[in-house]
Design an enzyme around this catalytic site. Structure first.
Site, PDB file in Angstrom:
ATOM      1  N   GLU A 190       0.824  -1.224   0.000  1.00 17.23           N
ATOM      2  CA  GLU A 190       0.000   0.000   0.000  1.00 17.23           C
ATOM      3  C   GLU A 190       0.856   1.271   0.000  1.00 17.23           C
ATOM      4  O   GLU A 190       0.681   2.163   0.831  1.00 17.23           O
ATOM      5  CB  GLU A 190      -0.966  -0.013   1.184  1.00 17.23           C
ATOM      6  CG  GLU A 190      -2.002  -1.120   1.094  1.00 17.23           C
ATOM      7  CD  GLU A 190      -3.002  -1.125   2.239  1.00 17.23           C
ATOM      8  OE1 GLU A 190      -2.859  -0.311   3.170  1.00 17.23           O
ATOM      9  OE2 GLU A 190      -3.932  -1.956   2.203  1.00 17.23           O
ATOM     10  N   GLU A 331      -5.121  -8.552  -0.050  1.00 13.94           N
ATOM     11  CA  GLU A 331      -6.047  -8.315   1.060  1.00 13.94           C
ATOM     12  C   GLU A 331      -7.458  -8.116   0.510  1.00 13.94           C
ATOM     13  O   GLU A 331      -7.649  -7.430  -0.492  1.00 13.94           O
ATOM     14  CB  GLU A 331      -5.651  -7.074   1.861  1.00 13.94           C
ATOM     15  CG  GLU A 331      -4.318  -7.177   2.575  1.00 13.94           C
ATOM     16  CD  GLU A 331      -3.968  -5.897   3.334  1.00 13.94           C
ATOM     17  OE1 GLU A 331      -4.893  -5.089   3.589  1.00 13.94           O
ATOM     18  OE2 GLU A 331      -2.777  -5.702   3.663  1.00 13.94           O
TER      19      GLU A 331
END
Length: 541
Positions: A190, A331
């Site tokens: 991220e 995720e």
């Protein structure tokens, strides 16, 4: 004078070139030196092997005041018994997020604290020793929101960051160099500048540089690292910012092992999926339902439904999978809102199953985000203190979505137990009366191209079908590149597709079963017409 000057530099130049040639040759030879137990998995085999996947979240990436600690965010110390329970529940891949922060020493060596690196290896071995695929990354070091983060695309000191990042991965890769194909390295997590708007092109270029440093560094370290699969993200692991034209570049893989077939890749693309966020992650009781079976529109998001999910994963297929690069949804998940809506878990299960089947359909591996918390707004599937399952319905949905059947243990022992391997249901095939078995399909593009085919088999007889095999032949040079919800055998143009075990029964009087595949092809081809089920001719609807 001119000739003398040239002569003076001639011998040093020869020496330099000779050293360079020797180094290049030794690098090439070293790159091919993978261990005999290392299996070369192409992209299709990798996706199939990884199966259902789960995150050991909020543990080795947890950090407090710049110090990583596996218990910093409220979870107990990681045990092998927990990983065994995860394995028993049907998961064949575990992603282990890892943070480093002040466990990294000073320049120029940036030495990782040996105790921390050894603990990471110990946790990896809990899974690796059970033949589970493991993903490890550099996780929280890139968060703008955490004090002492350093892997920042928006920092002005990129020279220092890149040197530190290179040394970090060099040490990690050397630590795990002899591990076989079950270990996958993910460059980072991220990464973005903390703003949710269109990516800054300069910062995106820095992210691309990090990925390239990662690939180059790992490939030139020890053991199997020249051949293992590597995972890289785009901007904030966002599908749109990765697959669309915002600046993402797939790293060059020029130092990979010569043992890898030239037609195959060994780089996968990392994305995350929490859409719609008001259902998946927003901590309120407002949006608690998802999908076409939702009963209350006021509790359902106005976007991010099945059609959006389909379009996002198809985008990943078109941009990456079709070119040989699989994707991993590192995720996904949805938080527990049963305190506000008692039906919420039903929709969490539907969401998980739909996401898993859609990701698998388009050549991706979905990895459920479990943060270890089982209360209100938690993602937890397991109790990490007593090693019990807390959300069996969601686990069942995941297994159904990826096409895995498991034997679930009810043991709550705190001791490590022997893992139960994935089991396949076997049954005796039931013949189908000619003309009473119908084949229908939904196809994107056409049979003569790189199509995506979703095929449904309908049983119009008065008897259940227990175990099925569908056979046909391609009329041209087509082949199945990726299959979901079934098992495949193809020899030349002859194709045999059988049930996946869990979907072996097709109910009488109109029961159906569906599966799908992607096609690769050469030349001009037509659709197959000679379908048979368990040896009996089928009607195409």
């Amino acid at each position: 004078m001119l000739k003398v000057k040239l002569f003076k530099f001639f011998i040093p130049v020869i020496i330099i070139l000779s050293v360079f040639m020797i180094f290049s040759l030794s690098s090439t030879l070293f790159a091919a030196n993978v261990t005999s137990d290392f299996n070369q998995l192409n992209s299709t085999k990798l996706v199939s092997e990884m199966g259902a996947a789960w995150n050991l979240g909020n543990q080795l990436e947890a950090v407090n005041n710049g110090t990583p600690s596996e218990t910093a965010w409220g979870n107990p110390t990681i045990s092998k018994a927990l990983i065994t329970k995860v394995k028993e529940s049907g998961f064949n891949t575990i992603r282990i997020p890892v943070s480093y922060f002040n466990k990294i020493g000073s320049a120029p060596d940036y030495t990782i604290d040996s105790n921390w690196l050894n603990r990471i290896q110990e946790v990896v071995d809990y899974a690796y020793s059970q033949d589970i695929y493991v993903i490890i990354n550099v996780h929280g070091d890139a968060y703008n929101t955490i004090t002492d983060s350093w892997l920042l695309v928006n920092s002005s000191d990129q020279t220092t960051i890149k040197a530190k990042y290179q040394k970090l991965w060099e040490q990690i890769a050397n630590k795990f160099g002899d591990y076989d194909e079950h270990l996958i390295f993910e460059s980072m997590n991220e990464v973005f500048d903390g703003t949710w708007s269109t990516p800054n092109s300069t910062y995106y270029a820095n992210l691309n540089d990090y990925n390239q440093i990662f690939v180059d560094t790992v490939r030139q370290t020890t053991g199997n690292n020249s051949a293992r699969w590597l995972l890289v993200p785009g901007w904030n692991t966002n599908i749109g910012y990765t697959a669309d034209d915002y600046g993402f570049q797939i790293p060059k893989d020029t130092n990979r092992s010569s043992t890898i077939p030239s037609s195959e890749k060994r780089i996968a693309i990392s994305v995350h999926y929490y859409d719609p966020w008001d259902f998946c992650g927003e901590e309120s009781g407002t949006i608690t339902q998802w999908g076409p079976s939702a009963t209350d529109s006021s509790k359902t998001s106005t976007w991010g439904q099945e059609d959006f999910m389909e379009s996002q994963f198809q985008k990943m297929y078109n941009t990456f999978v079709a070119k040989g690069y699989p994707f991993i949804v590192g995720e996904y998940g949805s938080i527990d809102k049963t305190s506000a809506d008692s039906t919420n878990n039903t929709y969490r299960e539907i969401y998980a199953k739909t996401l898993c089947s859609t990701a698998k359909k388009y050549g991706g591996v979905p990895v459920y985000w479990d943060n270890g918390y089982n209360g209100t707004y938690g993602f937890g599937l397991f109790n990490r203190s007593n090693y019990t399952v807390t959300q069996q319905g969601i686990i069942d949905a995941i297994m159904s979505g990826v096409g895995t059947t498991t034997t679930t243990s009810t043991s709550t022992s705190t001791q490590a137990t022997t893992p139960t391997t994935t089991s396949t249901v076997t049954s005796t095939s039931t013949p189908v009366t000619t003309g009473n078995y119908l084949i229908s399909y939904d196809i994107k593009n056409d049979w003569g191209s790189g199509a995506t085919v979703n095929l449904t088999i309908k049983n119009s007889t008065s008897s259940d079908i227990n175990g099925w095999t569908l056979e046909f032949s391609f009329p041209g040079d087509q082949s199945i590149a990726n299959l979901w919800n079934a098992s495949l055998s193809q020899s030349g143009r002859a194709v045999s597709i059988s049930d996946a075990g869990w979907n072996g029964t097709i109910s009488k009087n109109g029961g159906t079963v569906s599966f799908g595949f992607n096609l690769s092809y050469t030349g001009s081809n037509d659709e197959p017409t000679n379908f048979t089920l368990n040896g009996e001719e089928c009607e195409i609807q």
